[in-house]
Write a protein that holds these residues in place. Structure first.
Motif, PDB file in Angstrom:
ATOM      1  N   LYS A   1       5.604  -5.312  -9.578  1.00 47.34           N
ATOM      2  CA  LYS A   1       7.042  -5.159  -9.346  1.00 47.34           C
ATOM      3  C   LYS A   1       7.213  -4.356  -8.061  1.00 47.34           C
ATOM      4  CE  LYS A   1       9.115  -5.115 -13.937  1.00 47.34           C
ATOM      5  NZ  LYS A   1       9.889  -4.289 -14.872  1.00 47.34           N
TER       6      LYS A   1
ATOM      7  N   PHE B   1      -6.740  12.566  -6.931  1.00 45.33           N
ATOM      8  CA  PHE B   1      -5.490  12.787  -6.180  1.00 45.33           C
ATOM      9  C   PHE B   1      -4.489  13.616  -6.990  1.00 45.33           C
ATOM     10  CE2 PHE B   1      -5.874   9.393  -2.797  1.00 45.33           C
ATOM     11  CZ  PHE B   1      -5.452  10.190  -1.743  1.00 45.33           C
TER      12      PHE B   1
ATOM     13  N   ASP C   1       5.873   0.819  -4.183  1.00 45.59           N
ATOM     14  CA  ASP C   1       6.897  -0.224  -4.382  1.00 45.59           C
ATOM     15  C   ASP C   1       7.373  -0.794  -3.037  1.00 45.59           C
ATOM     16  OD1 ASP C   1       6.901   0.204  -7.116  1.00 45.59           O
ATOM     17  OD2 ASP C   1       9.037   0.631  -7.288  1.00 45.59           O
TER      18      ASP C   1
ATOM     19  N   GLY D   1       4.990   6.104  -6.479  1.00 42.18           N
ATOM     20  CA  GLY D   1       5.652   4.824  -6.753  1.00 42.18           C
ATOM     21  C   GLY D   1       6.635   4.406  -5.671  1.00 42.18           C
ATOM     22  N   VAL D   2       7.229   5.372  -4.983  1.00 41.97           N
ATOM     23  CA  VAL D   2       8.189   5.014  -3.932  1.00 41.97           C
ATOM     24  C   VAL D   2       7.465   4.256  -2.818  1.00 41.97           C
ATOM     25  CG1 VAL D   2       9.640   6.003  -2.113  1.00 41.97           C
ATOM     26  CG2 VAL D   2       9.818   6.866  -4.459  1.00 41.97           C
TER      27      VAL D   2
ATOM     28  N   THR E   1      -1.165   7.667  -5.579  1.00 40.16           N
ATOM     29  CA  THR E   1      -1.614   9.067  -5.510  1.00 40.16           C
ATOM     30  C   THR E   1      -0.921   9.981  -6.521  1.00 40.16           C
ATOM     31  OG1 THR E   1       0.014   9.619  -3.819  1.00 40.16           O
ATOM     32  CG2 THR E   1      -2.138   8.857  -3.034  1.00 40.16           C
ATOM     33  N   THR E   2       0.088   9.474  -7.260  1.00 42.64           N
ATOM     34  CA  THR E   2       0.677  10.273  -8.350  1.00 42.64           C
ATOM     35  C   THR E   2       0.155   9.700  -9.670  1.00 42.64           C
ATOM     36  OG1 THR E   2       2.612   8.840  -8.548  1.00 42.64           O
ATOM     37  CG2 THR E   2       2.819  10.739  -7.084  1.00 42.64           C
TER      38      THR E   2
ATOM     39  N   GLU F   1      12.467   9.667  -3.623  1.00 40.96           N
ATOM     40  CA  GLU F   1      13.417   8.581  -3.921  1.00 40.96           C
ATOM     41  C   GLU F   1      14.493   8.380  -2.836  1.00 40.96           C
ATOM     42  OE1 GLU F   1      12.625   6.883  -6.820  1.00 40.96           O
ATOM     43  OE2 GLU F   1      14.231   5.441  -6.478  1.00 40.96           O
TER      44      GLU F   1
ATOM     45  N   ASN G   1       4.555  14.076   2.595  1.00 39.32           N
ATOM     46  CA  ASN G   1       3.822  14.975   1.689  1.00 39.32           C
ATOM     47  C   ASN G   1       2.370  14.539   1.536  1.00 39.32           C
ATOM     48  OD1 ASN G   1       5.980  16.557   1.105  1.00 39.32           O
ATOM     49  ND2 ASN G   1       6.433  15.637  -0.885  1.00 39.32           N
TER      50      ASN G   1
ATOM     51  N   SER H   1      -3.470  17.758  -6.734  1.00 43.73           N
ATOM     52  CA  SER H   1      -2.523  18.458  -5.848  1.00 43.73           C
ATOM     53  C   SER H   1      -1.063  18.185  -6.213  1.00 43.73           C
ATOM     54  CB  SER H   1      -2.784  18.029  -4.395  1.00 43.73           C
ATOM     55  OG  SER H   1      -2.742  16.626  -4.296  1.00 43.73           O
TER      56      SER H   1
ATOM     57  N   ASP I   1       3.652   8.799   2.916  1.00 46.54           N
ATOM     58  CA  ASP I   1       4.819   9.664   3.168  1.00 46.54           C
ATOM     59  C   ASP I   1       4.368  11.019   3.701  1.00 46.54           C
ATOM     60  OD1 ASP I   1       4.325  11.470   1.047  1.00 46.54           O
ATOM     61  OD2 ASP I   1       5.557  10.357  -0.369  1.00 46.54           O
TER      62      ASP I   1
ATOM     63  N   ASN J   1      16.214   0.231  -7.550  1.00 39.79           N
ATOM     64  CA  ASN J   1      15.388  -0.985  -7.539  1.00 39.79           C
ATOM     65  C   ASN J   1      16.212  -2.275  -7.538  1.00 39.79           C
ATOM     66  OD1 ASN J   1      13.094   0.646  -7.657  1.00 39.79           O
ATOM     67  ND2 ASN J   1      13.149   0.706  -9.888  1.00 39.79           N
TER      68      ASN J   1
ATOM     69  N   LYS K   1      13.699   5.677  -0.534  1.00 36.01           N
ATOM     70  CA  LYS K   1      13.350   4.344  -1.051  1.00 36.01           C
ATOM     71  C   LYS K   1      14.470   3.361  -0.679  1.00 36.01           C
ATOM     72  CE  LYS K   1      11.436   2.136  -5.145  1.00 36.01           C
ATOM     73  NZ  LYS K   1      11.338   2.138  -6.600  1.00 36.01           N
TER      74      LYS K   1
HETATM   75  N1  LIG Z   1       6.874  -1.022  -9.762  1.00 40.59           N
HETATM   76  C1  LIG Z   1       6.879  -0.550 -10.986  1.00 40.59           C
HETATM   77  O1  LIG Z   1       6.499  -1.226 -11.963  1.00 40.59           O
HETATM   78  C2  LIG Z   1       7.347   0.858 -11.219  1.00 40.59           C
HETATM   79  C3  LIG Z   1       7.109   1.482 -12.459  1.00 40.59           C
HETATM   80  C4  LIG Z   1       7.496   2.809 -12.620  1.00 40.59           C
HETATM   81  C5  LIG Z   1       8.113   3.487 -11.562  1.00 40.59           C
HETATM   82  N2  LIG Z   1       8.341   2.840 -10.388  1.00 40.59           N
HETATM   83  C6  LIG Z   1       8.983   3.538  -9.257  1.00 40.59           C
HETATM   84  O2  LIG Z   1       8.169   4.629  -8.888  1.00 40.59           O
HETATM   85  C7  LIG Z   1       8.969   5.620  -8.280  1.00 40.59           C
HETATM   86  C8  LIG Z   1       8.555   6.972  -8.811  1.00 40.59           C
HETATM   87  O3  LIG Z   1       7.198   7.168  -8.473  1.00 40.59           O
HETATM   88  P1  LIG Z   1       6.581   8.633  -8.339  1.00 40.59           P
HETATM   89  O4  LIG Z   1       6.943   9.421  -9.520  1.00 40.59           O
HETATM   90  O5  LIG Z   1       5.162   8.464  -7.976  1.00 40.59           O
HETATM   91  O6  LIG Z   1       7.456   9.254  -7.150  1.00 40.59           O
HETATM   92  P2  LIG Z   1       7.216   9.487  -5.576  1.00 40.59           P
HETATM   93  O7  LIG Z   1       6.567   8.347  -4.933  1.00 40.59           O
HETATM   94  O8  LIG Z   1       8.518   9.941  -5.028  1.00 40.59           O
HETATM   95  O9  LIG Z   1       6.196  10.709  -5.569  1.00 40.59           O
HETATM   96  C9  LIG Z   1       6.618  11.945  -6.080  1.00 40.59           C
HETATM   97  C10 LIG Z   1       6.386  13.081  -5.087  1.00 40.59           C
HETATM   98  O10 LIG Z   1       5.005  13.433  -5.094  1.00 40.59           O
HETATM   99  C11 LIG Z   1       4.505  13.464  -3.758  1.00 40.59           C
HETATM  100  N3  LIG Z   1       3.082  13.130  -3.872  1.00 40.59           N
HETATM  101  C12 LIG Z   1       2.529  11.902  -4.035  1.00 40.59           C
HETATM  102  N4  LIG Z   1       1.213  12.014  -4.251  1.00 40.59           N
HETATM  103  C13 LIG Z   1       0.910  13.336  -4.198  1.00 40.59           C
HETATM  104  C14 LIG Z   1      -0.286  14.072  -4.375  1.00 40.59           C
HETATM  105  N5  LIG Z   1      -1.445  13.476  -4.662  1.00 40.59           N
HETATM  106  N6  LIG Z   1      -0.215  15.414  -4.277  1.00 40.59           N
HETATM  107  C15 LIG Z   1       0.978  16.042  -4.005  1.00 40.59           C
HETATM  108  N7  LIG Z   1       2.137  15.397  -3.850  1.00 40.59           N
HETATM  109  C16 LIG Z   1       2.104  14.052  -3.953  1.00 40.59           C
HETATM  110  C17 LIG Z   1       5.363  12.485  -3.016  1.00 40.59           C
HETATM  111  O11 LIG Z   1       5.362  12.738  -1.641  1.00 40.59           O
HETATM  112  C18 LIG Z   1       6.727  12.723  -3.645  1.00 40.59           C
HETATM  113  O12 LIG Z   1       7.341  13.834  -3.039  1.00 40.59           O
HETATM  114  C19 LIG Z   1      10.423   5.278  -8.600  1.00 40.59           C
HETATM  115  O13 LIG Z   1      11.053   4.833  -7.426  1.00 40.59           O
HETATM  116  C20 LIG Z   1      10.310   4.152  -9.622  1.00 40.59           C
HETATM  117  O14 LIG Z   1      11.359   3.215  -9.503  1.00 40.59           O
HETATM  118  C21 LIG Z   1       7.956   1.555 -10.190  1.00 40.59           C
END
Ligand SMILES: NC(=O)c1ccc[n+]([C@@H]2O[C@H](COP(=O)([O-])OP(=O)(O)OC[C@H]3O[C@@H](n4cnc5c(N)ncnc54)[C@H](O)[C@@H]3O)[C@@H](O)[C@H]2O)c1
Length: 389
Positions: free
Chosen positions: A166, A193, A133, A129-130, A153-154, A97, A53, A196, A51, A176, A100
């Motif tokens: 999933k 990762f 997934d 996760g976005v 990366t989060t 999100e 960011n 940041s 993405d 979802n 997504k």
């Molecule tokens: N598949 C599964 O089992 C499962 C489990 C839990 C959550 N999820 C899904 O995960 C999503 C949430 O994931 P999330 O919290 O990672 O959100 P996200 O992917 O939206 O990331 C959060 C924010 O952090 C930014 N970012 C990512 N890595 C970064 C880094 N290293 N440094 C700075 N910024 C960074 C992204 O650009 C975004 O703006 C939801 O959609 C949820 O449904 C899926």
């Protein structure tokens, strides 16, 4: 980059999805070294997805610039960017999100089709996760199933979203709603990762870490409870240790129950209360992590109410959550002013839980605990649930 590797195995949901190799890397992220250090002649074509960011992170520039070609000196990275590096493609989507969507998933498929990808292509999601997934979902439907690799990366995607197959996207304001089970073949975990990440994203991941510790590692829970300052100090060695413990714990659960028929449900500790709060506060008003943390405190109170655990367990859990700054009282502050009375708010939360679980009767199923590491899944009556709200 040097790594340690472990693998987990499951009954395949599709050819080639019977095993996931999880690699833990030390040091700064260096994606060129992970994906391009051995220039194998027959290396598969890769469709990288990230993405805006993540693509803008300093540590990503040496990788992203190869795909930006002569444009790399232009600072802004736009949603929809597509660049190539030999036969490989990098697609950059909008972040968070709101992106997504099925349109984003189709954009991933289109980038693959436009580059003449075959089923042997490796869809590689680099992000939170976005992105993980959606990339995995696109891999699962492209030509009836390509290969998927993930670079979470989060903190949340490292310890939770990327592990366990999933996949999916949101649809028509439902989270979802569309997706599949499609485990990645490789998951590359680079803890650095998280340095940041914005504060709120780090906190959100920490709630899942505390949840995993409560479920599977008393030792980690005790370490976290005695060190709330790690919220401020991500360089503490405990951070890398906790990521590894949580990844291994989730991997062990999904290895036994990939499609959530039994023990994988335990991972929903705090989520029934948490989802209801997110819904009733208004989507986006309380972060998922804050809602889950509040839900864990409510689950602890409910465990005591129905005679499963001691007051000591409830106090231990609540005091750890409060030391991280999470709310643990019955009525979350995000609901203030939204209802005429606390009773009405509690009834509304209960209705949201029943809807979430599609439960027709006046009982809702909860993940509760007798103690740290001792988890029970049971149905609870409305009056008991209302008494802890
Ligand atoms: N598949 C599964 O089992 C499962 C489990 C839990 C959550 N999820 C899904 O995960 C999503 C949430 O994931 P999330 O919290 O990672 O959100 P996200 O992917 O939206 O990331 C959060 C924010 O952090 C930014 N970012 C990512 N890595 C970064 C880094 N290293 N440094 C700075 N910024 C960074 C992204 O650009 C975004 O703006 C939801 O959609 C949820 O449904 C899926």
């Amino acid at each position: 980059m040097q790594f340690e590797e472990k693998d987990i195995a499951y009954p395949p949901v599709h050819p080639g999805t019977d095993r996931t190799f999880i690699r833990f890397y030390g040091g700064e992220p260096d994606l060129n070294s992970i994906f391009y250090s051995s220039e194998e002649e027959n290396s598969p074509q890769r469709i990288f997805v990230t993405d805006t960011n993540v693509a803008s992170l300093k540590q990503m520039q040496p990788f992203v610039n190869f795909f930006r070609g002569e444009n790399y000196s232009q600072p802004k990275i736009e949603n929809g960017f597509i660049g190539t590096r030999g036969k490989d493609v990098l697609l950059i989507l909008g972040s968070g999100e709101p992106f997504k969507t099925i349109e984003s998933v189709l954009a991933i498929c289109k980038a693959a089709i436009d580059s003449n990808a075959k089923r042997s292509a490796v869809f590689t999601g680099i992000g939170g996760g976005v992105i993980t997934d959606m990339t995995a979902f696109a891999a699962s439907i492209f030509k009836r199933g390509a290969t998927c690799e993930l670079v979470p990366t989060t903190l949340l995607s490292m310890v939770d979203a990327a592990i366990g197959g999933k996949t999916g996207c949101d649809f028509d304001s439902y989270k979802n709603m569309i997706g599949s089970f499609f485990p990645a073949q490789k998951i590359h975990i680079i803890p650095s990762f998280i340095q940041s990440l914005p504060e709120n994203e780090y906190r959100s991941g920490m709630a899942e870490v505390v949840k995993t510790a409560l479920l599977y590692s008393k030792e980690l829970f005790e370490k976290l409870a005695s060190k709330p300052e790690i919220l401020q100090n991500r360089k503490d060695p405990l951070v890398e240790e906790m990521i590894k413990i949580c990844v291994n714990a989730k991997a062990a659960v999904v290895e036994q129950d990939l499609t959530e028929k039994n023990i994988r449900m335990q991972l929903n500790l705090g989520h029934t209360f948490g989802h209801a709060l997110e819904t009733r506060a208004g989507l986006g008003k309380v972060s998922h992590g804050d809602a889950v943390a509040w839900g864990i405190a409510r689950a602890a109170e409910l465990s005591k109410k129905i005679g499963l655990c001691t007051e000591n367990y409830v106090q231990t859990v609540k005091s750890a959550l409060s030391s991280f700054g999470w709310e643990t009282q019955p009525m979350h502050s995000a609901l203030n002013g939204k209802f005429a009375s606390e009773k009405e708010a509690a009834l509304s939360l209960f209705e949201a839980m029943k809807k979430d679980k599609k439960n027709a009767s006046n009982k809702v199923r909860f993940v509760l605990q007798e103690d740290v590491g001792e988890t029970v899944i049971t149905e609870v009556d409305e009056k008991d649930v209302l008494s802890v709200l």
